[in-house]
Design a protein around this motif. Sequence first.
Motif, PDB file in Angstrom:
ATOM      1  N   PRO A  36       8.745   6.031   9.508  1.00 32.14           N
ATOM      2  CA  PRO A  36       8.127   5.697  10.344  1.00 32.14           C
ATOM      3  C   PRO A  36       7.977   6.779  11.442  1.00 32.14           C
ATOM      4  N   ARG A  37       6.764   7.267  11.959  1.00 30.13           N
ATOM      5  CA  ARG A  37       6.554   8.332  12.900  1.00 30.13           C
ATOM      6  C   ARG A  37       5.818   7.475  14.053  1.00 30.13           C
ATOM      7  N   PHE A  38       6.063   7.879  15.277  1.00 25.75           N
ATOM      8  CA  PHE A  38       5.675   7.258  16.230  1.00 25.75           C
ATOM      9  C   PHE A  38       5.030   8.138  17.331  1.00 25.75           C
ATOM     10  N   LEU A  39       3.708   8.031  17.223  1.00 28.44           N
ATOM     11  CA  LEU A  39       2.649   8.840  18.218  1.00 28.44           C
ATOM     12  C   LEU A  39       2.684   8.143  19.843  1.00 28.44           C
ATOM     13  N   ALA A  97      -1.220  15.415  17.852  1.00 30.27           N
ATOM     14  CA  ALA A  97      -0.632  16.915  17.691  1.00 30.27           C
ATOM     15  C   ALA A  97       0.853  16.708  17.445  1.00 30.27           C
ATOM     16  N   GLN A  98       1.589  15.504  17.353  1.00 30.11           N
ATOM     17  CA  GLN A  98       2.777  15.473  16.864  1.00 30.11           C
ATOM     18  C   GLN A  98       3.305  15.724  15.532  1.00 30.11           C
ATOM     19  N   LEU A  99       2.186  15.339  14.900  1.00 34.53           N
ATOM     20  CA  LEU A  99       2.662  15.561  13.360  1.00 34.53           C
ATOM     21  C   LEU A  99       1.903  16.931  13.154  1.00 34.53           C
ATOM     22  N   SER A 100       2.741  17.678  12.198  1.00 33.93           N
ATOM     23  CA  SER A 100       2.227  19.070  11.894  1.00 33.93           C
ATOM     24  C   SER A 100       1.200  18.601  10.385  1.00 33.93           C
ATOM     25  N   GLU A 101       0.549  19.835   9.912  1.00 31.24           N
ATOM     26  CA  GLU A 101      -0.268  19.484   8.845  1.00 31.24           C
ATOM     27  C   GLU A 101       0.541  18.922   7.611  1.00 31.24           C
ATOM     28  N   ALA A 102       1.789  19.473   7.397  1.00 33.67           N
ATOM     29  CA  ALA A 102       2.584  19.207   6.199  1.00 33.67           C
ATOM     30  C   ALA A 102       2.619  17.630   6.513  1.00 33.67           C
ATOM     31  N   VAL A 106       0.913  -1.329  -0.087  1.00 35.32           N
ATOM     32  CA  VAL A 106       0.095  -0.092  -0.004  1.00 35.32           C
ATOM     33  C   VAL A 106       0.740   1.209   0.187  1.00 35.32           C
ATOM     34  N   ILE A 107       2.147   1.165   0.325  1.00 37.12           N
ATOM     35  CA  ILE A 107       2.918   2.384   0.223  1.00 37.12           C
ATOM     36  C   ILE A 107       3.251   3.040  -1.013  1.00 37.12           C
ATOM     37  N   ASP A 108       3.024   4.046  -1.320  1.00 39.25           N
ATOM     38  CA  ASP A 108       3.592   4.651  -2.741  1.00 39.25           C
ATOM     39  C   ASP A 108       4.537   5.428  -2.808  1.00 39.25           C
ATOM     40  N   PRO A 109       5.686   5.097  -2.988  1.00 42.15           N
ATOM     41  CA  PRO A 109       6.908   6.084  -2.864  1.00 42.15           C
ATOM     42  C   PRO A 109       7.174   7.047  -3.901  1.00 42.15           C
ATOM     43  N   SER A 110       6.237   7.183  -4.905  1.00 40.30           N
ATOM     44  CA  SER A 110       6.407   8.068  -6.159  1.00 40.30           C
ATOM     45  C   SER A 110       5.762   9.105  -6.383  1.00 40.30           C
ATOM     46  N   ARG A 111       5.206   9.517  -5.183  1.00 39.01           N
ATOM     47  CA  ARG A 111       4.559  10.791  -5.176  1.00 39.01           C
ATOM     48  C   ARG A 111       5.357  11.912  -5.055  1.00 39.01           C
ATOM     49  N   GLY A 112       6.613  11.933  -4.775  1.00 44.07           N
ATOM     50  CA  GLY A 112       7.523  13.072  -4.916  1.00 44.07           C
ATOM     51  C   GLY A 112       7.980  13.449  -3.448  1.00 44.07           C
ATOM     52  N   TYR A 113       7.324  12.744  -2.593  1.00 44.93           N
ATOM     53  CA  TYR A 113       7.796  12.995  -1.056  1.00 44.93           C
ATOM     54  C   TYR A 113       8.068  11.760  -0.327  1.00 44.93           C
ATOM     55  N   THR A 114       8.547  11.660   0.917  1.00 43.97           N
ATOM     56  CA  THR A 114       8.773  10.485   1.567  1.00 43.97           C
ATOM     57  C   THR A 114       7.646  10.105   2.380  1.00 43.97           C
ATOM     58  N   PRO A 115       6.800   9.082   2.159  1.00 45.96           N
ATOM     59  CA  PRO A 115       5.835   8.691   2.763  1.00 45.96           C
ATOM     60  C   PRO A 115       5.950   8.434   4.247  1.00 45.96           C
ATOM     61  N   ILE A 116       4.927   8.833   4.940  1.00 45.71           N
ATOM     62  CA  ILE A 116       5.029   8.382   6.367  1.00 45.71           C
ATOM     63  C   ILE A 116       4.129   7.357   6.813  1.00 45.71           C
ATOM     64  N   VAL A 117       4.656   6.545   7.728  1.00 46.35           N
ATOM     65  CA  VAL A 117       3.853   5.324   8.446  1.00 46.35           C
ATOM     66  C   VAL A 117       3.703   5.558   9.988  1.00 46.35           C
TER      67      VAL A 117
END
Length: 400
Positions: A145-148, A161-166, A113-124
């Motif tokens: 990986p990002r850990f909440l 709130a640990q993740l910004s809008e971007a 399901v991860i698509d790395p071709s969108r011009g940015y590094t995906p976050i899980v």
Amino acid sequence: MNAPVNPRLDLLQPYPFEKLRALFAGVTPNPQYKEIKLSIGEPQHATPAFIMEALAKGLGGLANYPVTAGVPQLRTAIGRWCEHRYGIELNPDSEILPVNGSREALFSFAQTVIDPSRGYTPIVASPNPFYQIYEGAAYLAGAEPRFLNNLPENDFAFDYAQLSEAEWQRVQLFYVCSPGNPTGKVLSLDDWKTLFALSDKYGFIIASDECYSEIYFDENERPIGGLQAAKLLGRNFDRLVMFSSLSKRSNVPGMRSGFIAGDAKILKQYLLYRTYHGCAMPPPVQTASIAAWQDEEHVAENRRLYREKFAAVTPLVTEVLGTAQPDAGFYLWAKTPIADTDFARGLLEHYNVVVLPGSFLARESDGVNPGAGFVRIALVASLEECLEAAERIRTFCRSL
């Protein structure tokens, strides 16, 4: 010159039990005591005889290649279990897929399901503390990986709130574990509502790890599942999948049997991936799995045994460590009076009880390692051993 390999393998941390072996290097356990191992979440209750008998009866199927989607009888049995357990109706041909245990599926799912071709590094995104497979799956899929954090003072709720809008815009996959490992936290319907709203806003997929769903304490208060929550909230299963397993439910971790269910569009692509991956469930395991999903008596007895252990052990451990009975699951997430690694080493050295430092199950996030200062105690041994371990823990704590 070394042969080239995927450089992302270098991002993988040692598994918690490798860290535990390193931590215990040079420690000589007190020979006065027999070892009691409460570090690994491996069920120790007896495997029901009827499941082993079904496994043996299925050996004739070894002469045939299994199909990746599993036999219709298995998908039907799983569908009926989901209807009985969660009140949801699933199409066994498009919304259910047998897998070789939830661990294998949780890892390989990210590769689909991860698509790395969108011009940015995906976050899980995932809980913190967490099951380390989520992290490895993210890295090997080309994601970050990002850990909440799930902190006790916030009732182990996600700190969104640990993740910004971007950063939210980059989230493609969100792993959820309910009941949680190691905290035992069960997501409420309101928790699911919040998570669904975020998924709708940002378009990420929710992978709901529910391998502990059948270990709970009140027969009238069963943990809610992700697909069940969707139905209760009037939603469909878009961008939502659940992962379930027989390992804890039926005491068959060595059988490696589970399933994934939910969004038919995602499962269609995941089936394609699995066909190439070559991970069809062996025929005898399918036969035994059908028998296991069709029986609830052994599951109720399994819960009774855990309920008995928690009722006896929790008050003893609570006297000396900051803990309480979890919502569900078979772990005590206990706060230690000294560093969790020092606690684990000392407990092994003086009383030959093995527990897992909580810091090994988490990553520093937002300046905090939410597992530091905790140990995970798996009440998987017999009642007698768990009680003996609790007494040793109390004696050790009082010596500190």
